[in-house]
Design a protein around this motif. Structure first.
Motif, short mmCIF file in Angstrom:
data_model
loop_
_atom_site.label_atom_id
_atom_site.label_comp_id
_atom_site.label_asym_id
_atom_site.label_seq_id
_atom_site.Cartn_x
_atom_site.Cartn_y
_atom_site.Cartn_z
N ARG A 29 1.22 4.90 7.97
CA ARG A 29 0.95 4.48 6.26
C ARG A 29 -0.54 4.39 6.79
NH1 ARG A 29 4.88 3.00 1.90
NH2 ARG A 29 3.21 2.44 -0.19
N PHE A 30 -0.68 4.84 4.97
CA PHE A 30 -2.25 4.67 4.89
C PHE A 30 -2.45 3.70 3.18
CE2 PHE A 30 -3.06 5.98 8.96
CZ PHE A 30 -4.10 5.78 9.21
N ASP A 31 -3.42 2.89 3.00
CA ASP A 31 -3.50 3.54 1.53
C ASP A 31 -4.66 3.51 1.43
OD1 ASP A 31 -1.41 1.29 0.58
OD2 ASP A 31 -2.92 -0.83 1.08
N GLY A 78 -3.77 5.55 -4.35
CA GLY A 78 -2.86 6.17 -3.67
C GLY A 78 -2.05 5.14 -1.86
N SER A 79 -1.37 5.61 -1.28
CA SER A 79 -0.81 5.81 0.04
C SER A 79 -0.30 6.97 0.51
CB SER A 79 0.23 4.83 -0.37
OG SER A 79 1.55 5.64 -1.48
N LEU A 80 -0.85 6.83 1.72
CA LEU A 80 -0.50 8.35 2.44
C LEU A 80 0.50 7.79 3.76
CD1 LEU A 80 -1.25 11.02 3.57
CD2 LEU A 80 -2.74 10.05 5.29
N VAL A 81 1.79 8.05 3.44
CA VAL A 81 2.37 8.46 4.52
C VAL A 81 3.36 9.22 5.46
CG1 VAL A 81 5.08 7.67 4.53
CG2 VAL A 81 4.28 7.11 3.42
N ILE A 82 2.85 9.45 7.03
CA ILE A 82 3.03 10.11 7.70
C ILE A 82 4.02 9.81 8.58
CG2 ILE A 82 1.55 11.18 9.77
CD1 ILE A 82 -1.00 9.85 9.20
N GLY A 133 -3.31 17.53 14.80
CA GLY A 133 -2.47 18.08 13.45
C GLY A 133 -1.43 17.95 12.76
N VAL A 134 -1.01 16.32 11.49
CA VAL A 134 0.14 16.32 11.43
C VAL A 134 -0.03 16.64 9.69
CG1 VAL A 134 0.59 14.64 13.22
CG2 VAL A 134 -0.39 13.69 10.72
N TRP A 135 1.80 16.19 9.14
CA TRP A 135 1.91 16.29 7.68
C TRP A 135 2.68 15.20 7.15
CZ3 TRP A 135 6.38 15.32 5.90
CH2 TRP A 135 7.93 15.34 6.38
N GLY A 136 1.70 14.77 6.09
CA GLY A 136 2.63 13.63 5.68
C GLY A 136 2.58 13.77 3.86
N THR A 137 2.57 12.70 3.31
CA THR A 137 3.25 12.60 1.97
C THR A 137 1.72 11.86 1.31
OG1 THR A 137 5.51 13.35 2.21
CG2 THR A 137 4.50 12.65 0.18
N PHE A 138 1.22 12.42 0.16
CA PHE A 138 0.11 11.51 -0.70
C PHE A 138 1.35 11.38 -1.63
CE2 PHE A 138 -3.14 10.90 -3.37
CZ PHE A 138 -3.53 9.73 -2.52
N THR A 139 1.06 10.13 -2.14
CA THR A 139 1.19 9.46 -3.64
C THR A 139 0.35 8.57 -4.14
OG1 THR A 139 3.84 9.11 -2.55
CG2 THR A 139 3.43 8.48 -4.33
N VAL A 140 0.36 9.69 -5.56
CA VAL A 140 -0.91 8.56 -6.67
C VAL A 140 -0.02 7.39 -7.22
CG1 VAL A 140 -1.80 8.40 -8.43
CG2 VAL A 140 -1.73 10.77 -6.77
N GLU A 141 -0.65 6.13 -7.14
CA GLU A 141 1.06 5.15 -7.52
C GLU A 141 0.59 4.79 -8.80
OE1 GLU A 141 1.57 2.65 -5.46
OE2 GLU A 141 0.81 3.58 -3.57
N THR A 196 -7.25 2.80 4.33
CA THR A 196 -6.66 1.03 5.61
C THR A 196 -5.29 2.06 6.13
OG1 THR A 196 -7.88 0.37 3.76
CG2 THR A 196 -7.23 -0.90 6.01
N PRO A 197 -4.98 1.30 7.22
CA PRO A 197 -4.07 1.63 7.75
C PRO A 197 -3.28 0.31 7.21
CG PRO A 197 -5.16 1.39 9.32
CD PRO A 197 -6.49 1.19 7.92
N SER A 198 -1.48 0.61 6.46
CA SER A 198 -1.28 -0.36 6.27
C SER A 198 0.54 -0.50 6.23
CB SER A 198 -0.69 -0.15 4.55
OG SER A 198 -0.47 0.84 4.18
#
Ligand code: HEM
Length: 321
Positions: free
Chosen positions: A223-225, A254-258, A50-58, A189-191
């Motif tokens: 990072r994921f798209d 959006g993109s998800l940064v872990i 279980g990890v945390w991240g930031t989701f950003t709407v493009e 998708t991993p980016s």
């Protein structure tokens, strides 16, 4: 007999579905009974991390897809859980999950969770609730696998031995979700670039080990798209048959940064194990669609209630809360 004329974004529950959902929920309680105990999920019990991240709407989401969470470009905190579908041994064939919980402040000091529950295959193996119920009954009755498979052509590809770690895997929602007046499926998708080499890709816990290796030892973030596939043809991309691959072009929303982080701590992992990711933890703008999702509303709620002692499987569906 001809079915209803299909319309983009519209659900068409088949006759008898409520009874099939009730039977499926009862069967799940029965199956769950053999693995009781706090924090043990009815499905996806093994948690790699279980990890945390930031989701950003493009900022460049196309106008037609600017609804709900995707209407405004901004960032949200997110909690992400990686899991196996059934097996404890990562070297065995299975489904791998990535469940995303986006924490959306509602403006009055509270937070609404927008969960996006994904797995590492583009389609589900059962068309609808009746098809899934038939499968579960056959497995409970120990019908040989070779006799089951001809009725489930999507099944052989549904589980596999992973060749990449959880941060280098593509994940799909498999089922449809509302977006504006239409429907979409999600794909992450991993980016973030190539995954660092993993020391032991064959061990029973190598998926967790690869997460530790990347995020904590080498301190390389991931990072994921997040993209949506709009339903552009109601017949070719049906809402009520989860085995059909949608072929519309994914559009990034959006993109998800872990970030690199130390996560492998028993207390943190137990917090994640006790939480619930559920497609019905949602803003109305992203409501789940289709029979498989309608069934999940009840089964996930039961699984959560069972593992937190709000319900007993032995008593059938008898909530104690
Ligand atoms: C009717 C079909 C389905 C049933 C009955 C079902 C059942 C369940 C149950 C009981 C849980 C545990 C919930 C909890 O205790 O919090 C779960 C978790 C999960 N399911 Fe499903 N599921 C279904 C369809 C799907 C589909 C289509 C996907 C594909 C994306 C999926 C992916 C997952 C994942 C990734 C988790 C783990 C969530 C977490 O990390 O907490 N499931 N499922």
């Amino acid at each position: 007999m001809e079915g209803p004329t299909l319309v983009i974004g519209r659900e068409d529950p088949p006759e008898g579905e409520d009874a099939a959902i009730a039977a499926l929920a009862a069967l799940h309680l029965q199956i769950h009974q053999v693995q009781p105990g706090p924090s043990v999920r009815g499905e996806h019990p093994k948690q790699h991390a279980g990890v945390w991240g930031t989701f950003t709407v493009e900022p460049d989401v196309p106008q037609a897809l600017r609804a709900g969470l995707f209407a405004t470009p901004r960032s949200y905190a997110a909690l992400i859980r990686f899991s196996n579908g059934r097996t404890a041994d990562d070297s065995q064939p299975d489904v791998r999950g990535m469940a995303l919980k986006i924490l959306v402040p509602d403006g009055s000091g509270s937070i609404t969770a927008q969960d996006i529950v994904l797995a590492d295959h583009p389609v589900f193996f059962a068309r609808d609730v009746a098809h899934l119920l038939h499968f579960l009954r056959a497995t409970v009755e120990r019908v040989p696998f070779v006799q089951i498979v001809p009725n489930y052509p999507a099944l052989p590809a549904f589980t596999r031995v992973p060749t990449t770690g959880p941060l280098a895997t593509t994940y799909w929602s498999q089922t449809a979700y509302k977006l504006g007046p239409g429907a979409v499926k999600y794909v992450a998708t991993p980016s973030g670039g190539p995954e660092p080499p993993i020391a032991s890709p064959a061990g029973a816990d190598w998926l967790r080990e690869s997460l530790v290796e990347q995020l904590s030892v080498r301190q390389i973030g991931a990072r994921f798209d997040l993209a949506v596939q709009p339903q552009t043809d109601a017949a070719l991309m049906p809402i009520e048959d989860a085995t059909v691959l949608w072929t519309s072009t994914p559009v990034r929303v959006g993109s998800l940064v872990i970030p690199a982080q130390q996560f492998d701590d028993p207390d943190q992992q137990s917090v994640f194990a006790n939480l619930s990711w559920n497609p019905w933890n949602t803003l109305d703008d992203h409501r789940p669609l289709g029979g498989i999702n309608r069934a999940r509303q009840r089964v996930y709620r039961d699984s959560f209630a069972l593992r937190h002692g709000f319900m007993t499987a032995a008593a059938g569906a008898s909530p104690l809360m």
